[in-house]
Design an enzyme around this catalytic site. Structure first.
Site, PDB file in Angstrom:
ATOM      1  N   ASP A 235       0.872  -1.164   0.000  1.00 18.81           N
ATOM      2  CA  ASP A 235       0.000   0.000   0.000  1.00 18.81           C
ATOM      3  C   ASP A 235       0.916   1.223   0.000  1.00 18.81           C
ATOM      4  OD1 ASP A 235      -2.066   1.794   0.040  1.00 18.81           O
ATOM      5  OD2 ASP A 235      -3.236   0.731   1.549  1.00 18.81           O
TER       6      ASP A 235
HETATM    7  C1  BGC Z   1      -5.051   3.211  -0.189  1.00 19.10           C
HETATM    8  C2  BGC Z   1      -5.019   2.181  -1.302  1.00 19.10           C
HETATM    9  C3  BGC Z   1      -4.805   2.877  -2.628  1.00 19.10           C
HETATM   10  C4  BGC Z   1      -3.508   3.652  -2.563  1.00 19.10           C
HETATM   11  C5  BGC Z   1      -3.163   4.368  -3.847  1.00 19.10           C
HETATM   12  C6  BGC Z   1      -3.869   4.169  -0.233  1.00 19.10           C
HETATM   13  O1  BGC Z   1      -4.122   5.281   0.556  1.00 19.10           O
HETATM   14  O2  BGC Z   1      -5.091   2.563   1.056  1.00 19.10           O
HETATM   15  O3  BGC Z   1      -6.221   1.445  -1.300  1.00 19.10           O
HETATM   16  O4  BGC Z   1      -4.811   1.942  -3.658  1.00 19.10           O
HETATM   17  O5  BGC Z   1      -3.629   4.632  -1.546  1.00 19.10           O
HETATM   18  O6  BGC Z   1      -3.977   5.471  -4.058  1.00 19.10           O
END
Ligand code: BGC
Length: 691
Positions: A239
């Site tokens: 993540d």
């Molecule tokens: C989220 C993810 C997301 C990533 C990219 C994070 O804050 O938890 O689900 O894919 O950002 O935007």
């Protein structure tokens, strides 16, 4: 799990052999906010990722969280995963995934960051709208076709967030204390099926810790379970900002580090990894293994051989598919006097009250935000349907707090600060209370003059939002007061709620005769809702989660463990969602699997084929309107030495029937029925024990 394609693996191997250390490092970390580095001299492109799951996210600049600001990134806005789960329809899950995959390809993406398949442990989790259900079986049955739909377009799904990522409060650091049984039976099964049955080419490691270790460098989750037990040879992506240590991440089975900052060379798997390898603290073989997973992914997606499918976006077909899913997602919660469906030719004047009638939701919620080509609001849906022959009056009836000046920065840029997540309490000052009182009085005054009133309220992405959990399930903006008063003036008011997660209804539910539930149902959500209200579509949505009376009736809260502090102990074990309420007899407002229709169905000749592990029954539409019903099969242990859930969903089938028609339905289960009771019916509360 499909056999590894040896030819592709060998090709990846020969590319790996040509790479320098710097080039290998380039491909294992973000070199832009949504891309890894490329190796042009060998034709290795960057891996281009984009958020889902409700569509392909707008385009950001490579190194700052600012929109590119062009007109070419409007897309089809699909129903959120909660809505999709309410359809209980595997085909619609496949079609929705397919739209997402084709649009991602059309937008030139390689990986779509979805679907989110975390289990809804509490109704207060701000990202629940991105997830399917509280039930692992329902989640996996929909996630598998969804992923297959995405990946047929030579685009990788990135199933997320692995694992046990069930709250937003302190999301970057919260340490989930969980026992093996709950981990294995509730939180991991959907991931297991996503990688073994759907062959999800990538998976996203979560922010949180599990039993003391961060998910993106977790020995047990990534190494022991994902790679060794499940034999996963896909790519593990972190993540954004979930990696915390170079050596640990390098030695774990994580492949790609992504983050939200633009100091790309300073990411843990960038310069610091190169240094660790040159100094001998990390072996180069572990880097090679990561690069192999990435190159193999590129081979699977035909990114290097040039023989790749092309996609497209914003087609009429995609909009139709979004509408089909939206139609089946609407849940008719209550229809006591059969006031619904409304008859369009009998209505000359209609009053619509509530902000959600007039509100577009696509652009909110965090990383799931969508730059929708358009979004039909419920008000527009109703007007479109009535075709100008009835006078539709709209009154807002309540209001949000005025937004402060929008900050200059995008929320994601600062999302690694302060633990990255909070619990939001609703507050209202005297001036706001006064304003709402006036709005309420205005609405009530007009309501006295109308026979037909539809209230359309609920939540929005101020509550259903990444980085934010709700403090309780109460409807915001004093909607409860407005609904109560409206029902006094006109007891036939149709209460319609649009939200991504359940709300308390206790102050008015007995007085309300008709209650309809809609979700963030995509660009055609308003069309679908109107079609249900006016009987163009017979509702067939079923709740994919328990609608508690209050959040205190949910097990995580009953054991006092949501959202926790720096750690949270999953003391409720396997008793998540209906498994708790059903076993401990805590009456919900509306149970798991509930959803009414404008027609009636009868089940008969129910038989259990123990050897084939399936249930066969006849379903008859005894009413006078075509409709769809879901046959649900639950199993429970006959004898057990410890307390176990009294019922667990193990099979379901959705079937469409004309008036008077009977069909034989076969519900297959993966698990045997030996030594178990079998329950068959159309919701958790309408079951017959067969065995
Ligand atoms: C989220 C993810 C997301 C990533 C990219 C994070 O804050 O938890 O689900 O894919 O950002 O935007």
């Amino acid at each position: 799990m499909k056999e590894r394609n040896q030819e592709r693996w060998m090709k990846a191997q020969s590319l790996l052999e040509k790479l320098t250390l710097d080039e290998k490092i380039a491909v294992v970390h973000g070199a832009e906010l949504f891309c890894t580095g490329a190796v042009p001299r060998l034709g290795i492109p960057k891996l281009r990722m984009s958020d889902g799951p409700m569509g392909v996210r707008k385009e950001f600049k490579p190194d700052c969280w600012a929109d590119v600001g062009l007109s070419d990134d409007y897309v089809t806005y699909l129903p959120c995963n909660s809505a999709l789960a309410a359809t209980w329809n595997r085909e619609l899950a496949y079609e929705t995934g397919s739209v997402l995959g084709e649009e991602a390809r059309g937008r030139g993406k390689d990986v779509i960051l979805g679907p989110g398949i975390n289990i809804k442990r509490s109704p207060l989790c701000g990202r629940n709208f991105e997830y399917f259900s509280e039930d692992p079986y329902l989640t996996k049955e929909l996630a598998v076709p969804y992923i297959q739909g995405v990946q047929q377009w030579d685009v990788a799904a990135c199933v997320k967030h692995f694992a046990v990522n069930n709250q937003e409060t302190e999301r970057l650091w919260v340490d989930v204390e969980i026992e093996e049984e709950a981990l294995r039976t509730i939180y991991l099964p959907a991931f297991y099926d996503a990688v073994t049955k759907a062959d999800s080419y990538t998976i996203m490691g979560a922010y949180n810790k599990v039993n003391g270790e961060h998910c993106c460098q977790h020995q047990q989750l990534l190494d022991d379970i994902l790679r060794k037990e499940w034999k996963y040879d896909g790519t593990v992506i972190s993540d954004w900002g979930a990696v915390h240590d170079t050596v640990e991440a390098a030695n774990s089975q994580l492949d790609i580090e992504m983050s939200v900052t633009n100091d790309f060379d300073q990411y843990y798997l960038a310069e610091p990894l190169k240094k660790a390898i040159t100094e001998g603290t990390v072996k180069e073989e572990v880097l090679d293994e990561k690069v192999m997973h990435i190159l193999y992914l590129m081979m699977r997606l035909h990114m290097i051989d040039g023989n790749r499918k092309s996609g497209t976006y914003n087609t009429e077909e995609h909009r139709q598919k979004a509408k089909m899913a939206a139609r089946e997602s609407v849940v008719l919660l209550k229809n006591d006097e059969k006031r619904l469906p409304l008859c369009e030719t009998e209505i000359q004047r209609l009053l619509v009250i509530g902000e959600n009638a007039n509100c577009a939701h696509a652009a909110g919620g965090g990383s799931a935000e969508i730059k929708a080509l358009y979004e039909i609001t419920p008000l527009m849906g109703i007007k479109k349907l009535l075709g100008g022959n009835a006078k539709v009056t709209y009154i807002q009836g309540y209001c949000r707090k005025d937004k402060k000046e929008e900050p200059e920065t995008n929320w994601q840029e600062t999302s690694l600060e302060d633990g990255g997540g909070k619990t939001t309490h609703q507050e209202a000052d005297d001036a706001l209370k006064e304003k709402r009182k006036q709005m309420r009085e205005e609405a009530l005054c007009v309501a006295k003059e109308y026979d037909h009133i539809i209230f359309i309220g609920g939540l929005n992405h101020d509550q259903d939002c990444e980085g934010n959990d709700r403090a309780d399930m109460k409807l915001p903006y004093e909607q409860d007061e407005l609904i109560q008063e409206l029902l006094k003036i006109n007891p036939h008011t149709i209460v319609t709620l649009v939200a991504g997660s359940p709300v308390e209804m206790g102050t008015w539910i007995d007085a309300a005769k008709t209650v309809v539930w809609g979700w963030y149902a995509g660009m055609e959500g308003g069309t679908a809702l109107a079609e249900v209200l006016f009987g163009k579509i017979n509702p067939s949505g079923k709740l994919p989660e328990t609608f508690y009376k209050t959040h205190l009736d949910c097990s995580a809260h009953a054991v006092g463990e949501f959202p926790g502090g720096k750690s949270v102990a999953y003391k409720e074990g396997v008793f998540v969602g209906y498994r708790y309420n059903d076993t401990y007899q805590v009456q919900p407002q509306f149970c798991f699997g509930h959803g009414l229709s404008y027609t009636e169905f009868a089940l008969s000749e129910i038989q259990v084929e123990a050897k084939q592990s399936c249930v066969i029954c006849n379903v008859t539409n005894t009413g006078d309107m075509t409709g769809k019903e879901v046959v649900q099969v639950y199993l429970s242990p006959k004898l057990c030495d410890k307390k176990q859930p009294v019922k667990e969903l193990k099979g379901f089938e959705k079937v469409e029937l004309l008036p008077g028609e009977t069909k034989t339905v076969e519900v297959k289960m993966e698990e045997g029925v030996e030594g178990r009771h079998v329950w068959v019916g159309t919701s958790l509360e309408r079951l017959e024990q067969i065995m």
